[in-house]
Write a protein that holds these residues in place. Structure first.
Motif, mmCIF file in Angstrom:
data_model
loop_
_atom_site.group_PDB
_atom_site.id
_atom_site.type_symbol
_atom_site.label_atom_id
_atom_site.label_comp_id
_atom_site.label_asym_id
_atom_site.label_seq_id
_atom_site.Cartn_x
_atom_site.Cartn_y
_atom_site.Cartn_z
ATOM 1 N N THR A 116 0.714 -1.448 0.058
ATOM 2 C CA THR A 116 0.106 -0.166 0.029
ATOM 3 C C THR A 116 0.764 1.312 0.082
ATOM 4 O O THR A 116 1.778 1.568 0.661
ATOM 5 N N SER A 122 -6.815 0.707 -2.298
ATOM 6 C CA SER A 122 -7.702 -0.639 -2.785
ATOM 7 C C SER A 122 -7.127 -0.480 -4.234
ATOM 8 O O SER A 122 -7.221 -1.452 -4.687
ATOM 9 N N PHE A 146 1.315 1.584 6.145
ATOM 10 C CA PHE A 146 0.324 0.791 6.804
ATOM 11 C C PHE A 146 0.857 -0.588 6.928
ATOM 12 O O PHE A 146 0.118 -1.405 7.311
ATOM 13 N N THR A 148 2.049 -4.164 8.169
ATOM 14 C CA THR A 148 2.208 -4.832 9.472
ATOM 15 C C THR A 148 3.474 -5.274 9.674
ATOM 16 O O THR A 148 4.125 -5.453 8.596
ATOM 17 N N GLU A 193 -1.802 -2.212 17.075
ATOM 18 C CA GLU A 193 -0.782 -2.729 15.845
ATOM 19 C C GLU A 193 -0.013 -1.340 15.832
ATOM 20 O O GLU A 193 -0.648 -0.424 15.141
ATOM 21 N N GLY A 344 -10.342 -4.413 12.083
ATOM 22 C CA GLY A 344 -9.185 -4.167 11.138
ATOM 23 C C GLY A 344 -8.994 -5.098 9.944
ATOM 24 O O GLY A 344 -8.570 -4.831 8.694
ATOM 25 N N GLY A 349 -5.733 -6.353 3.682
ATOM 26 C CA GLY A 349 -5.693 -7.502 2.806
ATOM 27 C C GLY A 349 -6.896 -7.601 1.723
ATOM 28 O O GLY A 349 -7.406 -8.608 1.356
ATOM 29 N N SER A 351 -10.399 -4.923 1.342
ATOM 30 C CA SER A 351 -11.604 -4.281 2.018
ATOM 31 C C SER A 351 -12.845 -5.197 1.754
ATOM 32 O O SER A 351 -12.913 -5.706 0.430
ATOM 33 N N GLU A 353 -15.546 -4.240 0.690
ATOM 34 C CA GLU A 353 -15.874 -3.973 -0.694
ATOM 35 C C GLU A 353 -15.372 -4.340 -1.667
ATOM 36 O O GLU A 353 -15.816 -4.594 -2.791
ATOM 37 N N MET A 354 -14.050 -4.377 -1.699
ATOM 38 C CA MET A 354 -13.197 -4.914 -2.883
ATOM 39 C C MET A 354 -13.443 -6.406 -3.026
ATOM 40 O O MET A 354 -13.463 -6.943 -4.033
ATOM 41 N N ASN A 357 -16.475 -6.548 -4.834
ATOM 42 C CA ASN A 357 -16.232 -6.304 -6.371
ATOM 43 C C ASN A 357 -15.842 -7.526 -7.111
ATOM 44 O O ASN A 357 -16.245 -7.715 -7.999
ATOM 45 N N GLN A 370 -13.098 -0.156 -12.054
ATOM 46 C CA GLN A 370 -13.428 0.569 -11.308
ATOM 47 C C GLN A 370 -12.989 2.135 -11.522
ATOM 48 O O GLN A 370 -13.202 3.240 -10.924
HETATM 49 C C1 LIG Z 1 -4.600 -3.809 10.141
HETATM 50 C C2 LIG Z 1 -4.222 -3.327 8.761
HETATM 51 C C3 LIG Z 1 -3.033 -4.100 8.259
HETATM 52 C C4 LIG Z 1 -2.430 -3.548 7.310
HETATM 53 N N1 LIG Z 1 -1.548 -4.365 6.808
HETATM 54 C C5 LIG Z 1 -0.750 -4.179 5.523
HETATM 55 C C6 LIG Z 1 0.370 -4.501 5.331
HETATM 56 O O1 LIG Z 1 1.012 -5.252 5.862
HETATM 57 N N2 LIG Z 1 0.971 -4.228 4.191
HETATM 58 C C7 LIG Z 1 0.492 -3.402 3.288
HETATM 59 O O2 LIG Z 1 0.976 -2.874 2.335
HETATM 60 N N3 LIG Z 1 -0.729 -2.830 3.563
HETATM 61 C C8 LIG Z 1 -1.352 -3.017 4.674
HETATM 62 N N4 LIG Z 1 -2.487 -2.556 5.118
HETATM 63 C C9 LIG Z 1 -3.425 -1.572 4.112
HETATM 64 C C10 LIG Z 1 -4.567 -2.103 3.424
HETATM 65 O O3 LIG Z 1 -4.141 -3.173 2.407
HETATM 66 C C11 LIG Z 1 -5.335 -0.981 2.878
HETATM 67 O O4 LIG Z 1 -5.699 -0.140 3.891
HETATM 68 C C12 LIG Z 1 -6.381 -1.432 2.176
HETATM 69 O O5 LIG Z 1 -6.092 -1.957 0.745
HETATM 70 C C13 LIG Z 1 -7.346 -0.064 1.910
HETATM 71 O O6 LIG Z 1 -6.595 0.839 1.227
HETATM 72 P P1 LIG Z 1 -6.998 2.349 2.155
HETATM 73 O O7 LIG Z 1 -6.839 2.115 3.470
HETATM 74 O O8 LIG Z 1 -6.052 3.305 1.383
HETATM 75 O O9 LIG Z 1 -8.540 2.628 1.706
HETATM 76 P P2 LIG Z 1 -9.054 3.351 0.307
HETATM 77 O O10 LIG Z 1 -8.532 2.592 -0.861
HETATM 78 O O11 LIG Z 1 -8.962 4.833 0.157
HETATM 79 O O12 LIG Z 1 -10.600 3.045 0.584
HETATM 80 C C14 LIG Z 1 -11.601 3.783 1.362
HETATM 81 C C15 LIG Z 1 -12.842 3.081 1.454
HETATM 82 O O13 LIG Z 1 -13.401 3.157 0.197
HETATM 83 C C16 LIG Z 1 -13.825 1.705 -0.394
HETATM 84 N N5 LIG Z 1 -13.413 1.665 -1.612
HETATM 85 C C17 LIG Z 1 -12.322 2.133 -2.451
HETATM 86 N N6 LIG Z 1 -12.480 1.767 -3.724
HETATM 87 C C18 LIG Z 1 -13.728 1.125 -3.829
HETATM 88 C C19 LIG Z 1 -14.424 0.346 -4.942
HETATM 89 N N7 LIG Z 1 -13.762 0.520 -6.059
HETATM 90 N N8 LIG Z 1 -15.602 -0.258 -4.576
HETATM 91 C C20 LIG Z 1 -16.424 0.180 -3.560
HETATM 92 N N9 LIG Z 1 -15.306 0.646 -2.427
HETATM 93 C C21 LIG Z 1 -14.236 0.977 -2.701
HETATM 94 C C22 LIG Z 1 -12.847 0.931 0.483
HETATM 95 O O14 LIG Z 1 -13.427 -0.520 0.581
HETATM 96 C C23 LIG Z 1 -12.799 1.711 1.778
HETATM 97 O O15 LIG Z 1 -13.854 1.408 2.589
HETATM 98 C C24 LIG Z 1 -3.042 -2.932 6.440
HETATM 99 C C25 LIG Z 1 -4.234 -2.244 6.839
HETATM 100 C C26 LIG Z 1 -4.822 -2.308 7.986
HETATM 101 C C27 LIG Z 1 -6.104 -1.808 8.431
#
Ligand SMILES: Cc1cc2nc3c(=O)[nH]c(=O)nc-3n(C[C@H](O)[C@H](O)[C@H](O)COP(=O)(O)OP(=O)(O)OC[C@H]3O[C@@H](n4cnc5c(N)ncnc54)[C@H](O)[C@@H]3O)c2cc1C
Length: 377
Positions: A116, A122, A146, A148, A193, A344, A349, A351, A353-354, A357, A370
């Motif tokens: 990320t 996403s 973000f 882990t 965490e 969390g 890994g 969301s 919503e994804m 999809n 998307q």
């Molecule tokens: C506890 C935890 C551990 C994590 N560990 C790691 C890790 O080890 N390595 C790493 O690289 N990342 C890690 N992440 C990051 C994680 O992969 C991202 O948070 C996740 O991919 C979502 O990206 P974002 O937070 O930027 O949300 P965004 O992509 O900005 O999304 C915001 C919201 O919009 C929704 N959304 C976005 N696009 C769409 C769509 N096309 N259709 C419907 N809804 C949509 C999402 O579902 C979400 O609810 C971790 C996150 C958490 C919370």
């Protein structure tokens, strides 16, 4: 038999410290040695690579039995079986495996995933971290958020771009301390965490440290589906952990002169939780069993299992907290941690919503982009 033996081990050696570990922000390093000695690290890694040579189903049994006794200790099982280690073992060259796997399998080293980015969550294929050719290797520039284990990992599996588009995405392995690789200050998630931003400023990456070159994105995500199932397995087990605590409470706690379990309003909560947890567990085992017939878990099986487990785990933890009243809401009970923890995984890994999809694409047998349409000229 395997489940029984892990359960006995986990109940006798891990259960006692579960609440304290849940509330500590550090990785539970003190349990690593015990889990290695019990053969619970490297279950999914081939014997010729120094692993146990077991199946994904075995690893799910192990992580869940550990989580049922001590949710936080299950994170060690995740890192040692489902996380970046599994993708690394699948695709790394023999030389790269020989260099890093022994320490990872001994629990002396941890590999984090850097996927990320600030502008690619996403929409992960929009990642910008770039590997630019330089002599007999590459120069890596960009940043990650973000991750882990990002604060304490020794190794990082970094998704990066060798060229434009999805076809340009691959990954490299970086060591902590590499010149130009900076790890920023920690920030804390609601689940306790910590994670740190990663900055790459023209970091030299030797060619042999490329895990997957251009065109590797599909393979990378196929490996990542194992990580997603580890996430799903813990979600359902941590939800069940809370359910078990709440069940004991409902048997012992009296109000209005009778035990809580005699109130039908609470009985139905438990019935619904049991149905959802059992259903999610079956979907999880389907995904693992299908993968055990050869290969990595399929995208559809993984998406359905993770969606069901994330929802069932969170709902069970949240309802268990409600059943326990103020005690469930207090830090002395592990149930509040189970709520924060399962929450969390609804984001990490992929969301909810994804995942939906992805499932819809399978149902309709077509891709749904998307991306915004380019503005009309
Ligand atoms: C506890 C935890 C551990 C994590 N560990 C790691 C890790 O080890 N390595 C790493 O690289 N990342 C890690 N992440 C990051 C994680 O992969 C991202 O948070 C996740 O991919 C979502 O990206 P974002 O937070 O930027 O949300 P965004 O992509 O900005 O999304 C915001 C919201 O919009 C929704 N959304 C976005 N696009 C769409 C769509 N096309 N259709 C419907 N809804 C949509 C999402 O579902 C979400 O609810 C971790 C996150 C958490 C919370």
């Amino acid at each position: 038999m395997f489940a029984d033996s892990v359960r006995r081990f986990a109940e006798s050696t891990l259960a006692a410290g579960a609440v304290a570990r849940a509330h500590a922000s550090e990785f539970p390093a003190e349990v690593v040695e015990r889990l290695v000695a019990m053969g619970l690290i490297g279950i999914t890694i081939a014997e010729e690579d120094g692993g146990i040579g077991g199946t994904l189903s075995d690893a799910i049994v192990a992580i869940q039995e550990v989580a049922l006794a001590c949710p936080r200790s299950a994170d060690v099982v995740q890192a040692g079986n489902f996380g970046a280690i599994r993708t690394f073992a699948e695709y790394a060259s023999p030389a790269l495996k020989a260099r890093f796997l022994p320490e990872l399998l001994a629990g002396r080293s941890i590999m984090a995933v850097g996927m990320t980015e600030p502008d690619a969550g996403s929409a992960v294929t929009e990642l910008r971290t770039a590997a630019r050719p330089d002599g007999d290797g590459f120069r890596l520039s960009g940043s990650k958020v973000f991750g882990t284990h990002s604060g304490h990992a020794d190794l990082f599996l970094v998704y990066c771009r060798f060229g434009p588009g999805v076809g340009g995405i691959g990954s490299v392995v970086l060591e902590r301390g590499a010149e130009g690789f900076e790890i920023g200050p920690p920030s804390t998630f609601m689940n306790g965490e910590q994670w740190c931003p990663l900055y790459f400023d023209d970091v030299h990456v030797p060619r042999e440290r490329v895990l997957l070159g251009p065109g590797g994105f599909k393979k990378q995500i196929a490996g990542f589906n194992v990580e997603r199932l580890g996430n799903a397995a813990r979600a359902v087990a941590v939800g069940r952990h809370a359910f078990n605590v709440a069940r004991e409470h409902a048997l012992a706690r009296h109000q209005f002169g009778r035990p809580l379990c005699e109130f039908q309003g609470l009985q139905w909560k438990f019935a619904d939780m049991a149905m959802r947890l059992d259903g999610a567990q079956l979907l999880l085992m389907r995904a693992a069993a299908n993968a055990d017939r050869g290969g990595l878990p399929s995208a559809y099986d993984t998406a359905v299992a993770k969606l069901a487990c994330n929802l069932a785990g969170f709902e069970a933890a949240n309802e268990s907290l409600q059943v326990m009243g103020a005690l469930g809401f207090d830090e002395q009970s592990i149930v509040e941690y189970c709520v924060r923890r399962t929450r969390g995984w609804m984001i990490a890994g992929g969301s909810l919503e994804m995942l939906r999809n992805r499932i819809a694409e399978e149902i309709f047998e077509r891709k749904f982009s998307q991306r915004a349409e380019p503005p009309a000229q």
